[in-house]
Design a protein around this motif. Structure first.
Motif, PDB file in Angstrom:
ATOM      1  N   GLU A  46     -17.366  27.175   0.141  1.00 54.89           N
ATOM      2  CA  GLU A  46     -18.255  26.603  -0.860  1.00 54.89           C
ATOM      3  C   GLU A  46     -17.430  25.880  -1.919  1.00 54.89           C
ATOM      4  OE1 GLU A  46     -20.667  29.043  -3.835  1.00 54.89           O
ATOM      5  OE2 GLU A  46     -22.041  28.724  -2.174  1.00 54.89           O
ATOM      6  N   ALA A  61     -25.862  15.080  -2.500  1.00 59.64           N
ATOM      7  CA  ALA A  61     -25.912  15.403  -1.066  1.00 59.64           C
ATOM      8  C   ALA A  61     -25.285  14.277  -0.245  1.00 59.64           C
ATOM      9  CB  ALA A  61     -27.343  15.651  -0.625  1.00 59.64           C
ATOM     10  N   LYS A  62     -25.584  13.042  -0.616  1.00 64.11           N
ATOM     11  CA  LYS A  62     -25.008  11.884   0.093  1.00 64.11           C
ATOM     12  C   LYS A  62     -23.486  11.900  -0.024  1.00 64.11           C
ATOM     13  CE  LYS A  62     -25.212   7.653   1.899  1.00 64.11           C
ATOM     14  NZ  LYS A  62     -25.530   7.447   3.287  1.00 64.11           N
ATOM     15  N   PHE A  64     -21.442  14.553  -0.561  1.00 60.55           N
ATOM     16  CA  PHE A  64     -20.792  15.665   0.126  1.00 60.55           C
ATOM     17  C   PHE A  64     -21.133  15.766   1.604  1.00 60.55           C
ATOM     18  CE2 PHE A  64     -20.160  16.955  -4.233  1.00 60.55           C
ATOM     19  CZ  PHE A  64     -18.896  17.509  -4.200  1.00 60.55           C
ATOM     20  N   TYR A  65     -22.344  15.412   1.967  1.00 54.11           N
ATOM     21  CA  TYR A  65     -22.794  15.592   3.346  1.00 54.11           C
ATOM     22  C   TYR A  65     -23.004  14.292   4.104  1.00 54.11           C
ATOM     23  CZ  TYR A  65     -23.932  20.225   1.432  1.00 54.11           C
ATOM     24  OH  TYR A  65     -23.886  21.437   0.823  1.00 54.11           O
ATOM     25  N   ASN A  67     -25.578  12.511   3.768  1.00 49.44           N
ATOM     26  CA  ASN A  67     -27.006  12.413   4.045  1.00 49.44           C
ATOM     27  C   ASN A  67     -27.766  12.836   2.792  1.00 49.44           C
ATOM     28  OD1 ASN A  67     -29.632  12.580   4.946  1.00 49.44           O
ATOM     29  ND2 ASN A  67     -29.220  14.071   6.566  1.00 49.44           N
ATOM     30  N   ALA A  70     -30.182  15.884   2.609  1.00 45.96           N
ATOM     31  CA  ALA A  70     -29.663  17.256   2.591  1.00 45.96           C
ATOM     32  C   ALA A  70     -29.685  17.836   1.174  1.00 45.96           C
ATOM     33  CB  ALA A  70     -28.246  17.286   3.159  1.00 45.96           C
ATOM     34  N   THR A  73     -30.367  21.613   0.570  1.00 44.13           N
ATOM     35  CA  THR A  73     -29.289  22.585   0.795  1.00 44.13           C
ATOM     36  C   THR A  73     -28.632  22.937  -0.537  1.00 44.13           C
ATOM     37  OG1 THR A  73     -28.883  21.668   2.991  1.00 44.13           O
ATOM     38  CG2 THR A  73     -27.107  22.976   2.025  1.00 44.13           C
ATOM     39  N   ILE A  96     -21.778  23.793  -3.936  1.00 44.40           N
ATOM     40  CA  ILE A  96     -22.006  22.903  -2.796  1.00 44.40           C
ATOM     41  C   ILE A  96     -21.620  23.693  -1.540  1.00 44.40           C
ATOM     42  CG2 ILE A  96     -21.504  20.667  -1.737  1.00 44.40           C
ATOM     43  CD1 ILE A  96     -22.720  20.406  -4.550  1.00 44.40           C
ATOM     44  N   ALA A  98     -20.902  24.806   2.312  1.00 42.95           N
ATOM     45  CA  ALA A  98     -20.408  24.112   3.513  1.00 42.95           C
ATOM     46  C   ALA A  98     -21.596  23.848   4.413  1.00 42.95           C
ATOM     47  CB  ALA A  98     -19.382  24.970   4.219  1.00 42.95           C
ATOM     48  N   GLN A  99     -21.533  22.749   5.110  1.00 40.39           N
ATOM     49  CA  GLN A  99     -22.678  22.419   5.988  1.00 40.39           C
ATOM     50  C   GLN A  99     -22.379  22.744   7.409  1.00 40.39           C
ATOM     51  OE1 GLN A  99     -24.018  18.337   6.088  1.00 40.39           O
ATOM     52  NE2 GLN A  99     -26.098  19.029   5.846  1.00 40.39           N
TER      53      GLN A  99
END
Length: 99
Positions: A46, A61-62, A64-65, A67, A70, A73, A96, A98-99
């Motif tokens: 995390e 979200a964009k 870190f992921y 997208n 997301a 999350t 944040i 982990a995905q």
């Protein structure tokens, strides 16, 4: 007592060692060994992010992921400090996951 012939005869047994000295093994090199413990904390799955002006959960979200969809999350991981996902404030430190 027993007869002398009852005892095993080892008179012709030869030693297993040789008269030549075995080569001395090279000294072990431990210069590259690392300790199993560390003063550093274990890697976390995390991260944290400090909200900046103009940020939204979708933008974070964009980042870190990759997208924007997301965002939920991040919202779910921070329910303790975010009551409304549309109202985050600069300076908030968000977890944040982990995905």
């Amino acid at each position: 007592m027993g007869k002398e012939t009852d005892k095993p005869d080892f008179s012709n047994v030869q030693s297993g060692s040789s008269t030549s000295a075995a080569p001395k093994p090279a000294a072990a090199d431990f210069s590259n060994v690392q300790s199993g413990s560390s003063t550093q904390p274990a890697p976390s799955t995390e991260q944290t992010y400090t909200v900046a002006g103009g940020d939204t959960l979708s933008k974070i979200a964009k980042k870190f992921y990759g997208n924007a969809n997301a965002w939920n999350t991040i919202f779910q991981a921070n329910r303790d400090q975010i009551k409304n996902p549309d109202m985050i404030h600069p300076g908030q430190v968000l977890k944040i996951p982990a995905q």
